[in-house]
Design a protein around this motif. Structure first.
Motif, PDB file in Angstrom:
ATOM      1  N   GLN A   1     -10.893  -2.237  -1.917  1.00 33.23           N
ATOM      2  CA  GLN A   1     -10.538  -0.839  -2.171  1.00 33.23           C
ATOM      3  C   GLN A   1     -10.944  -0.399  -3.579  1.00 33.23           C
ATOM      4  N   ILE A   2     -10.851  -1.312  -4.538  1.00 39.70           N
ATOM      5  CA  ILE A   2     -11.306  -1.010  -5.897  1.00 39.70           C
ATOM      6  C   ILE A   2     -12.802  -0.702  -5.891  1.00 39.70           C
ATOM      7  N   ILE A   3     -13.557  -1.494  -5.154  1.00 37.24           N
ATOM      8  CA  ILE A   3     -15.010  -1.300  -5.080  1.00 37.24           C
ATOM      9  C   ILE A   3     -15.341   0.069  -4.495  1.00 37.24           C
ATOM     10  N   VAL A   4     -14.690   0.395  -3.386  1.00 33.04           N
ATOM     11  CA  VAL A   4     -14.959   1.665  -2.708  1.00 33.04           C
ATOM     12  C   VAL A   4     -14.526   2.847  -3.563  1.00 33.04           C
ATOM     13  N   ALA A   5     -13.373   2.739  -4.215  1.00 32.78           N
ATOM     14  CA  ALA A   5     -12.882   3.835  -5.058  1.00 32.78           C
ATOM     15  C   ALA A   5     -13.855   4.122  -6.193  1.00 32.78           C
TER      16      ALA A   5
ATOM     17  N   ILE B   1      -0.592  -3.485  -7.523  1.00 36.39           N
ATOM     18  CA  ILE B   1      -1.235  -2.970  -8.742  1.00 36.39           C
ATOM     19  C   ILE B   1      -2.664  -2.537  -8.456  1.00 36.39           C
ATOM     20  N   LEU B   2      -3.420  -3.367  -7.756  1.00 41.14           N
ATOM     21  CA  LEU B   2      -4.815  -3.031  -7.452  1.00 41.14           C
ATOM     22  C   LEU B   2      -4.915  -1.779  -6.583  1.00 41.14           C
ATOM     23  N   LEU B   3      -4.035  -1.679  -5.581  1.00 38.32           N
ATOM     24  CA  LEU B   3      -4.089  -0.527  -4.686  1.00 38.32           C
ATOM     25  C   LEU B   3      -3.652   0.753  -5.389  1.00 38.32           C
ATOM     26  N   LEU B   4      -2.669   0.640  -6.298  1.00 35.95           N
ATOM     27  CA  LEU B   4      -2.235   1.830  -7.029  1.00 35.95           C
ATOM     28  C   LEU B   4      -3.361   2.349  -7.920  1.00 35.95           C
ATOM     29  N   VAL B   5      -4.031   1.441  -8.614  1.00 29.02           N
ATOM     30  CA  VAL B   5      -5.145   1.851  -9.474  1.00 29.02           C
ATOM     31  C   VAL B   5      -6.262   2.466  -8.643  1.00 29.02           C
ATOM     32  N   SER B   6      -6.603   1.846  -7.518  1.00 29.65           N
ATOM     33  CA  SER B   6      -7.725   2.344  -6.709  1.00 29.65           C
ATOM     34  C   SER B   6      -7.419   3.671  -6.033  1.00 29.65           C
TER      35      SER B   6
ATOM     36  N   PHE C   1      -3.551   9.986 -15.460  1.00 28.18           N
ATOM     37  CA  PHE C   1      -3.347   8.917 -16.437  1.00 28.18           C
ATOM     38  C   PHE C   1      -1.861   8.585 -16.583  1.00 28.18           C
ATOM     39  N   LEU C   2      -1.040   9.617 -16.714  1.00 23.94           N
ATOM     40  CA  LEU C   2       0.399   9.395 -16.879  1.00 23.94           C
ATOM     41  C   LEU C   2       1.000   8.764 -15.620  1.00 23.94           C
ATOM     42  N   ALA C   3       0.528   9.192 -14.457  1.00 27.62           N
ATOM     43  CA  ALA C   3       1.056   8.654 -13.199  1.00 27.62           C
ATOM     44  C   ALA C   3       0.774   7.162 -13.084  1.00 27.62           C
ATOM     45  N   VAL C   4      -0.443   6.746 -13.431  1.00 29.97           N
ATOM     46  CA  VAL C   4      -0.803   5.324 -13.340  1.00 29.97           C
ATOM     47  C   VAL C   4       0.011   4.495 -14.328  1.00 29.97           C
ATOM     48  N   ILE C   5       0.086   4.951 -15.563  1.00 30.83           N
ATOM     49  CA  ILE C   5       0.760   4.189 -16.614  1.00 30.83           C
ATOM     50  C   ILE C   5       2.249   4.023 -16.328  1.00 30.83           C
ATOM     51  N   ILE C   6       2.873   5.062 -15.820  1.00 26.21           N
ATOM     52  CA  ILE C   6       4.318   5.033 -15.579  1.00 26.21           C
ATOM     53  C   ILE C   6       4.669   4.340 -14.266  1.00 26.21           C
ATOM     54  N   SER C   7       3.840   4.542 -13.241  1.00 34.47           N
ATOM     55  CA  SER C   7       4.188   4.097 -11.889  1.00 34.47           C
ATOM     56  C   SER C   7       4.122   2.586 -11.713  1.00 34.47           C
ATOM     57  N   ILE C   8       3.212   1.921 -12.407  1.00 36.86           N
ATOM     58  CA  ILE C   8       3.062   0.477 -12.192  1.00 36.86           C
ATOM     59  C   ILE C   8       4.315  -0.299 -12.605  1.00 36.86           C
TER      60      ILE C   8
ATOM     61  N   ALA D   1       0.822  -1.208   0.000  1.00 37.66           N
ATOM     62  CA  ALA D   1       0.000   0.000   0.000  1.00 37.66           C
ATOM     63  C   ALA D   1       0.857   1.259   0.000  1.00 37.66           C
ATOM     64  N   LEU D   2       1.970   1.241   0.728  1.00 30.58           N
ATOM     65  CA  LEU D   2       2.836   2.416   0.783  1.00 30.58           C
ATOM     66  C   LEU D   2       3.492   2.684  -0.566  1.00 30.58           C
ATOM     67  N   VAL D   3       3.983   1.635  -1.218  1.00 31.02           N
ATOM     68  CA  VAL D   3       4.588   1.829  -2.540  1.00 31.02           C
ATOM     69  C   VAL D   3       3.525   2.265  -3.542  1.00 31.02           C
ATOM     70  N   ALA D   4       2.349   1.639  -3.462  1.00 29.04           N
ATOM     71  CA  ALA D   4       1.254   1.994  -4.374  1.00 29.04           C
ATOM     72  C   ALA D   4       0.763   3.412  -4.134  1.00 29.04           C
ATOM     73  N   GLY D   5       0.959   3.919  -2.921  1.00 23.51           N
ATOM     74  CA  GLY D   5       0.461   5.248  -2.580  1.00 23.51           C
ATOM     75  C   GLY D   5       1.357   6.392  -3.008  1.00 23.51           C
ATOM     76  N   VAL D   6       2.544   6.085  -3.534  1.00 27.61           N
ATOM     77  CA  VAL D   6       3.479   7.150  -3.924  1.00 27.61           C
ATOM     78  C   VAL D   6       2.886   8.071  -4.990  1.00 27.61           C
ATOM     79  N   PRO D   7       2.312   7.534  -6.097  1.00 26.84           N
ATOM     80  CA  PRO D   7       1.734   8.442  -7.104  1.00 26.84           C
ATOM     81  C   PRO D   7       0.622   9.315  -6.541  1.00 26.84           C
ATOM     82  N   SER D   8      -0.258   8.730  -5.718  1.00 28.97           N
ATOM     83  CA  SER D   8      -1.354   9.531  -5.166  1.00 28.97           C
ATOM     84  C   SER D   8      -0.839  10.558  -4.163  1.00 28.97           C
ATOM     85  N   MET D   9       0.274  10.252  -3.494  1.00 23.03           N
ATOM     86  CA  MET D   9       0.883  11.235  -2.595  1.00 23.03           C
ATOM     87  C   MET D   9       1.347  12.455  -3.371  1.00 23.03           C
ATOM     88  N   ILE D  10       1.987  12.193  -4.526  1.00 18.33           N
ATOM     89  CA  ILE D  10       2.476  13.298  -5.346  1.00 18.33           C
ATOM     90  C   ILE D  10       1.312  14.099  -5.901  1.00 18.33           C
ATOM     91  N   LEU D  11       0.282  13.402  -6.372  1.00 22.98           N
ATOM     92  CA  LEU D  11      -0.897  14.099  -6.884  1.00 22.98           C
ATOM     93  C   LEU D  11      -1.606  14.870  -5.771  1.00 22.98           C
TER      94      LEU D  11
END
Length: 469
Positions: free
Chosen positions: A375-379, A315-320, A286-293, A239-249
């Motif tokens: 988390q995907i469902i809730v997002a 992957i699921l947590l980053l997308v959500s 869009f760019l953050a998701v595509i590049i970060s995974i 979750a922490l690694v997946a949360g990096v893009p959303s942290m920046i955003l």
């Protein structure tokens, strides 16, 4: 109040967080084990509990009110002192943590300072003090992740908490000095009528925060309860690694509420602001998701082999957490426009219930990936609700351009989850750029508006946007 310059200052804190946290996790992964990491995750979980349960007047309300006063040049020292008083009123509630293990008890002073610092920061960004808050934020993060490596080397969770507490003391003291230099010495002074008025206004957000705790953290709590600290450590690391893009955003999103409140107080149209923000943030999302995974997969695979079991969860947590960001950002404009916030309570109750229910149903059957699915469902539900309510309240009026972006959002999510060959990511980036150019998602007039906020060193951004327009 310049949103782009403020976003850059906010991003500096996020960048420091990512770099120092990465160093911390590399060392922790090499010399420790998921069980120790699970204890660290519990302390971080308590931070979320503090924000959800003890933040009696939501930070959004504080920032909005201060931004309105700042725009009208009516900043009142007394108002700030009243806002600063409520963490002290909430202090006795922290005593409930005395029933937990010893290292949790030791965290009580840190959690109180964490709450107080949150209020100080909410006031400061409302007054356009992003430079000062960035200085303090960077200083705290160096202590939080840098110096606490000593505790990891010694395998001492107690020393770990003590170092974090020292960082919080320095952070609170520095923010207090910055604010006092701006408005004079501050002494927390409660005004129960004033506090109750803003508590009542922010009650839907506060109750939503409680419910959001279960929707955002219910999967972690359930994982800890059903599978133990080892799997919690793997899940939390993913979750922490997946949360990096959303942290920046989020660093960009942090400027939206004070900026929207500031300019709305000056009579600007929030519909135009929300529309441009949505389209610009969609491009970044869009760019953050595509590049970060693919980057995240490489990082976990090469630097953290003990956590490879969490790759699918990552992957699921980053997308959500990242893909819905542009839609979730519309909440800032709803709050800034002072629309009714009660519907968010119903949403949060629904989300919290769904996470707990789906986690309990899925985690025993398919392991930690069940928490990520919840988390995907809730997002999905949250994004659709915010979009609907922003439209219903006329804060956001989607046109063909917005509908194009909304239609490709789920396609990108499905691609990243079910397909995602690495060699196709470059083609997907080109496809996004082509769509922006084909539908002229950002117009020439809007680029000129963005140019007005760009600092000299970022003028190339307008050139890129013109190529895509």
């Amino acid at each position: 109040m310049n949103p782009i310059k403020n976003a850059l200052k906010s991003i500096s804190v996020t960048t420091t967080n990512v770099i120092t946290a990465l160093i911390f996790f590399v060392i922790t992964a090499k010399i420790s084990n998921p069980s120790f990491f699970g204890k660290v995750a519990i302390i971080q979980l308590l931070e979320v509990v503090t924000s959800a349960f003890f933040y009696l007047i939501p930070g959004q309300i504080i920032t909005r009110e201060i931004s309105y006063l700042y725009a009208k040049k009516e900043i009142n020292k007394r108002v700030i002192e009243i806002f600063l008083s409520f963490p002290f009123l909430a202090l006795p509630v922290f005593l409930i943590l005395l029933i937990f293990p010893n290292y949790v008890k030791l965290a009580i002073p840190y959690l109180f300072l964490y709450l107080l610092n949150g209020v100080l920061t909410a006031v400061m960004i409302g007054m356009d003090m992003f430079t000062e808050s960035a200085i303090t934020g960077n200083l705290f993060l160096v202590i939080r992740w840098g110096i606490s490596i000593i505790a990891v080397l010694l395998h001492s969770i107690y020393l770990f908490i003590e170092i974090w507490t020292l960082g919080a003391i320095i952070s609170v003291s520095t923010n207090y000095v910055f604010l006092s230099r701006k408005v004079g010495l501050l002494f927390p002074s409660p005004d129960f009528t004033f506090l109750f008025k803003h508590f009542r206004e922010g009650l839907p957000l506060y109750l939503s925060s409680l419910s959001s705790f279960f929707s955002s953290q219910g999967d972690r709590v359930t994982t800890a309860y059903l599978l133990g600290s080892y799997y919690l450590g793997i899940y939390q690391f993913s979750a922490l690694v997946a949360g990096v893009p959303s942290m920046i955003l989020s660093a960009l999103g942090n400027v939206l509420l004070p900026t929207a409140s500031f300019y709305r107080a000056l009579g600007k149209d929030e519909k135009k602001m929300s529309s441009l923000s949505f389209r610009f943030l969609s491009l970044l999302t869009f760019l953050a998701v595509i590049i970060s995974i693919p980057v995240g997969e490489i990082v976990i695979d090469h630097f953290f082999p003990a956590y490879k079991a969490g790759l699918e969860v990552f992957i699921l947590l980053l997308v959500s957490s990242t893909l819905p960001f542009s839609m979730g950002s519309l909440t800032n404009f709803i709050v800034a426009a002072k629309k009714d916030l009660k519907p968010f309570l119903a949403l949060s109750v629904l989300n919290g219930s769904l996470v707990v229910l789906t986690s309990y149903l899925l985690i025993p059957r398919i392991g930690i990936i069940g928490g990520a699915i919840s988390q995907i469902i809730v997002a999905t539900i949250s994004s659709l609700f915010v979009l609907f309510y922003a439209t219903r309240t006329s804060v956001f009026i989607p046109t063909k351009k917005e509908f194009v972006l909304l239609s490709i959002t789920p396609l990108i999510g499905a691609y990243e989850i079910f397909v995602d060959p690495v060699f196709m990511d470059f083609l997907l980036v080109l496809a996004i750029i082509f769509i922006f150019k084909l539908f002229k998602i950002i117009s020439e007039d809007e680029i000129r508006v963005i140019e007005g906020f760009l600092p000299r060193g970022l003028k190339f951004v307008s050139t890129i946007l013109r190529i895509m327009s």
